[in-house]
Design an enzyme around this catalytic site. Structure first.
Site, PDB file in Angstrom:
ATOM      1  N   GLN A 193       0.831  -1.200   0.000  1.00 12.75           N
ATOM      2  CA  GLN A 193       0.000   0.000   0.000  1.00 12.75           C
ATOM      3  C   GLN A 193       0.870   1.256   0.000  1.00 12.75           C
ATOM      4  O   GLN A 193       0.577   2.231  -0.704  1.00 12.75           O
ATOM      5  CB  GLN A 193      -0.918  -0.008   1.228  1.00 12.75           C
ATOM      6  CG  GLN A 193      -1.923  -1.146   1.259  1.00 12.75           C
ATOM      7  CD  GLN A 193      -2.983  -1.023   0.185  1.00 12.75           C
ATOM      8  OE1 GLN A 193      -3.419   0.080  -0.140  1.00 12.75           O
ATOM      9  NE2 GLN A 193      -3.417  -2.154  -0.371  1.00 12.75           N
ATOM     10  N   ARG A 221       0.217   9.413  -9.233  1.00 13.29           N
ATOM     11  CA  ARG A 221      -1.049   8.704  -8.978  1.00 13.29           C
ATOM     12  C   ARG A 221      -1.894   9.470  -7.968  1.00 13.29           C
ATOM     13  O   ARG A 221      -3.082   9.733  -8.188  1.00 13.29           O
ATOM     14  CB  ARG A 221      -0.735   7.305  -8.453  1.00 13.29           C
ATOM     15  CG  ARG A 221      -1.922   6.533  -7.867  1.00 13.29           C
ATOM     16  CD  ARG A 221      -1.398   5.289  -7.159  1.00 13.29           C
ATOM     17  NE  ARG A 221      -2.440   4.425  -6.652  1.00 13.29           N
ATOM     18  CZ  ARG A 221      -2.944   4.464  -5.421  1.00 13.29           C
ATOM     19  NH1 ARG A 221      -2.522   5.390  -4.575  1.00 13.29           N
ATOM     20  NH2 ARG A 221      -3.866   3.607  -5.044  1.00 13.29           N
ATOM     21  N   GLY A 279     -11.905  -1.705  -4.036  1.00  9.82           N
ATOM     22  CA  GLY A 279     -10.502  -1.985  -3.781  1.00  9.82           C
ATOM     23  C   GLY A 279      -9.881  -0.849  -2.999  1.00  9.82           C
ATOM     24  O   GLY A 279      -8.847  -0.304  -3.368  1.00  9.82           O
ATOM     25  N   GLU A 312     -13.223  -3.728   0.295  1.00  9.87           N
ATOM     26  CA  GLU A 312     -11.873  -4.290   0.315  1.00  9.87           C
ATOM     27  C   GLU A 312     -11.935  -5.791   0.596  1.00  9.87           C
ATOM     28  O   GLU A 312     -12.527  -6.211   1.587  1.00  9.87           O
ATOM     29  CB  GLU A 312     -11.020  -3.586   1.373  1.00  9.87           C
ATOM     30  CG  GLU A 312      -9.635  -4.175   1.588  1.00  9.87           C
ATOM     31  CD  GLU A 312      -8.789  -4.196   0.318  1.00  9.87           C
ATOM     32  OE1 GLU A 312      -8.001  -5.151   0.159  1.00  9.87           O
ATOM     33  OE2 GLU A 312      -8.914  -3.260  -0.499  1.00  9.87           O
ATOM     34  N   GLU A 367     -18.254  -8.460  -6.059  1.00 10.43           N
ATOM     35  CA  GLU A 367     -19.254  -9.259  -6.781  1.00 10.43           C
ATOM     36  C   GLU A 367     -20.263  -9.907  -5.834  1.00 10.43           C
ATOM     37  O   GLU A 367     -21.340 -10.323  -6.267  1.00 10.43           O
ATOM     38  CB  GLU A 367     -18.568 -10.364  -7.593  1.00 10.43           C
ATOM     39  CG  GLU A 367     -17.722  -9.882  -8.749  1.00 10.43           C
ATOM     40  CD  GLU A 367     -16.266  -9.662  -8.350  1.00 10.43           C
ATOM     41  OE1 GLU A 367     -15.413  -9.645  -9.256  1.00 10.43           O
ATOM     42  OE2 GLU A 367     -15.980  -9.506  -7.143  1.00 10.43           O
ATOM     43  N   GLU A 400      -9.006   2.589  -8.005  1.00 10.27           N
ATOM     44  CA  GLU A 400      -7.701   2.542  -8.654  1.00 10.27           C
ATOM     45  C   GLU A 400      -7.485   1.078  -9.022  1.00 10.27           C
ATOM     46  O   GLU A 400      -6.885   0.313  -8.272  1.00 10.27           O
ATOM     47  CB  GLU A 400      -6.609   3.069  -7.719  1.00 10.27           C
ATOM     48  CG  GLU A 400      -5.329   3.424  -8.443  1.00 10.27           C
ATOM     49  CD  GLU A 400      -4.420   2.233  -8.640  1.00 10.27           C
ATOM     50  OE1 GLU A 400      -4.692   1.419  -9.559  1.00 10.27           O
ATOM     51  OE2 GLU A 400      -3.450   2.113  -7.885  1.00 10.27           O
ATOM     52  N   GLU A 421      -3.891  -7.840 -14.174  1.00  9.95           N
ATOM     53  CA  GLU A 421      -4.604  -8.078 -12.918  1.00  9.95           C
ATOM     54  C   GLU A 421      -6.102  -8.242 -13.131  1.00  9.95           C
ATOM     55  O   GLU A 421      -6.795  -8.779 -12.267  1.00  9.95           O
ATOM     56  CB  GLU A 421      -4.344  -6.999 -11.852  1.00  9.95           C
ATOM     57  CG  GLU A 421      -2.877  -6.876 -11.449  1.00  9.95           C
ATOM     58  CD  GLU A 421      -2.660  -5.840 -10.371  1.00  9.95           C
ATOM     59  OE1 GLU A 421      -3.631  -5.486  -9.654  1.00  9.95           O
ATOM     60  OE2 GLU A 421      -1.515  -5.369 -10.241  1.00  9.95           O
TER      61      GLU A 421
END
Length: 425
Positions: A48, A57, A81, A103, A132, A161, A170
């Protein structure tokens, strides 16, 4: 990881089938493999910190959110996320009525601490789980939908992000799109970022290309020494394995893309956009890669040898992300962003943790003074069969030369078409 002749056999495939990531209908084995191969690193604070220390970013998202506080005021926001939660905290500071920070990993525990420490825990609710599978507390929080047929579409703004190396690695975009279609208000909802574009360009990075070739040659020389020693000392002939070892070493040293932080002068021609995604309209199929025949998948670069220093070492890829108003026909009633923001991971923007992915040629293509070299070809990018979060990239190209300024003149050199499949590790 394995697909199309790249990599070994993986007994724990990181996919739920048909190129789908395991968080969508994956069995427990696939989900466990997905956690071990993908999610677990995001549960570590050091990972992180690497992203939070990427100032390009951070500045892009900070400007997009705090610079458009009028858009966030009193809105329902979902951060997918969330990691340590900084985007969710900014959304709360921008005036959001409620923020749901999603998360999957135990980083959610740290995110809750961050919300309390920054006194926004009354606005931000951290939900641990796959986006989901989660449900929002619609009745409890008195959330309202503007779509009677889909009462769960209660979110005004998505922030995430989700971007990986060369944008798609990914495959987190899948999760974002499924959440968009489930939770986001279709007529007035906003996506942050709103649009993403993938670029390629020929580059000069000969020192790295030669280093890769040298390391491959050294590895094969070491194998020869190992093979001879094993025969002389232990009486076992291992040369039957040489071809397989050679393939492994080529895959690692020569046929895998490399993360690079290229200087601006390494780019030899104007970058070419090869894929464009509108985050409000792009489909799951579009998120799965770049396919043969796609309208933007081909490229053609003219490089003047009198202006640029060669040789051409390979093709580099990167992406940009826009944070701007909706451009789709269905978003005419959505709020306008008066202060758009922009993020580039290209060489011109300096360091980002994404860097650029470079696909090196087997040998450099020389540039000659007074002559223009044209590189033309196409790029395909598809998910590996064993790991839906990784991609193989097939690049086809040929080179030709003409006298500079004489586009109708004779072709002085034309190479046969080359084709190579690379793994984006």
């Amino acid at each position: 990881m394995s697909s199309d002749g790249i990599g070994g056999i993986n007994p724990f495939p990181n996919t739920s089938g048909n190129g789908e990531i395991p968080s969508f209908r994956g069995d427990e084995k696939a989900k466990a493999s997905d956690f071990a191969n993908y999610f677990c690193s995001y549960a570590q604070l050091y990972h992180q910190k690497q992203m939070l220390a990427d100032h390009n970013r951070m500045a892009a998202y900070h400007s997009a959110i705090l610079g458009n506080a009028d858009v966030f005021k009193d809105k329902i926001v979902m951060d997918i996320g969330t990691g340590s939660g900084i985007l969710a905290a900014w959304a709360a500071q921008a005036g959001a009525r409620k923020v749901y920070a999603i998360e999957y990993t135990d980083m959610a525990k740290h995110a809750r601490q961050v919300m309390v420490n920054n006194k926004v825990d009354h606005i931000v609710t951290v939900i641990q789980g796959a986006v989901e599978e989660i449900e929002l507390p619609i009745e409890e929080d008195r959330l309202e939908s503007d779509d009677p047929e889909h009462p769960e579409r209660v979110v005004d703004i998505f922030i995430s992000e989700w971007m990986g190396y060369f944008l798609l690695r990914e495959s987190m975009l899948d999760s974002l799109l499924r959440a968009r279609d489930k939770f986001l208000k279709p007529a007035t909802g906003l996506m942050f970022p709103s649009h993403c574009t993938m670029y390629v360009a020929p580059v000069q990075d000969e020192e790295e290309r030669r280093q890769n070739c040298s390391e491959y040659a050294a590895s094969m020389a070491d194998w020869t020494d190992f093979q001879e020693t094993t025969m002389q000392v232990y009486g076992v002939n291992m040369n039957i394995l040489q071809n397989d070892f050679d393939r492994e070493q080529k895959e690692y040293y020569l046929w895998s893309s490399r993360w690079r932080e290229l200087p601006t002068e390494a780019v030899l021609a104007e970058p070419k956009a090869i894929k464009y995604l509108d985050m409000m309209t792009c489909t799951l199929e579009e998120s799965k890669g770049i396919f043969a025949g796609d309208s933007d998948a081909s490229f053609e670069f003219d490089i003047d040898g009198s202006r640029e220093k060669g040789p051409i070492s390979g093709i580099a890829g990167w992406f940009t992300s826009d944070f701007k108003s909706r451009t789709d026909d269905g978003g005419k009633s959505a709020p306008q962003l008066l202060h758009p923001s922009f993020l580039s991971t290209g060489p011109e923007n300096g360091y980002t943790h994404w860097g650029q992915q470079v696909f090196y040629f087997q040998s450099g293509i020389p540039l000659l003074k007074g002559e223009t070299t044209q590189i033309s070809g196409s790029l395909e990018m598809v998910r590996t069969k064993e790991n839906a979060r990784l991609y193989n990239c097939k690049i086809k190209y040929s080179a030709s030369r003409k006298k500079s300024g004489d586009s109708s003149g004779p072709v002085l050199m034309k190479s046969p078409e080359a084709e190579q499949v690379y793994l984006i590790p």
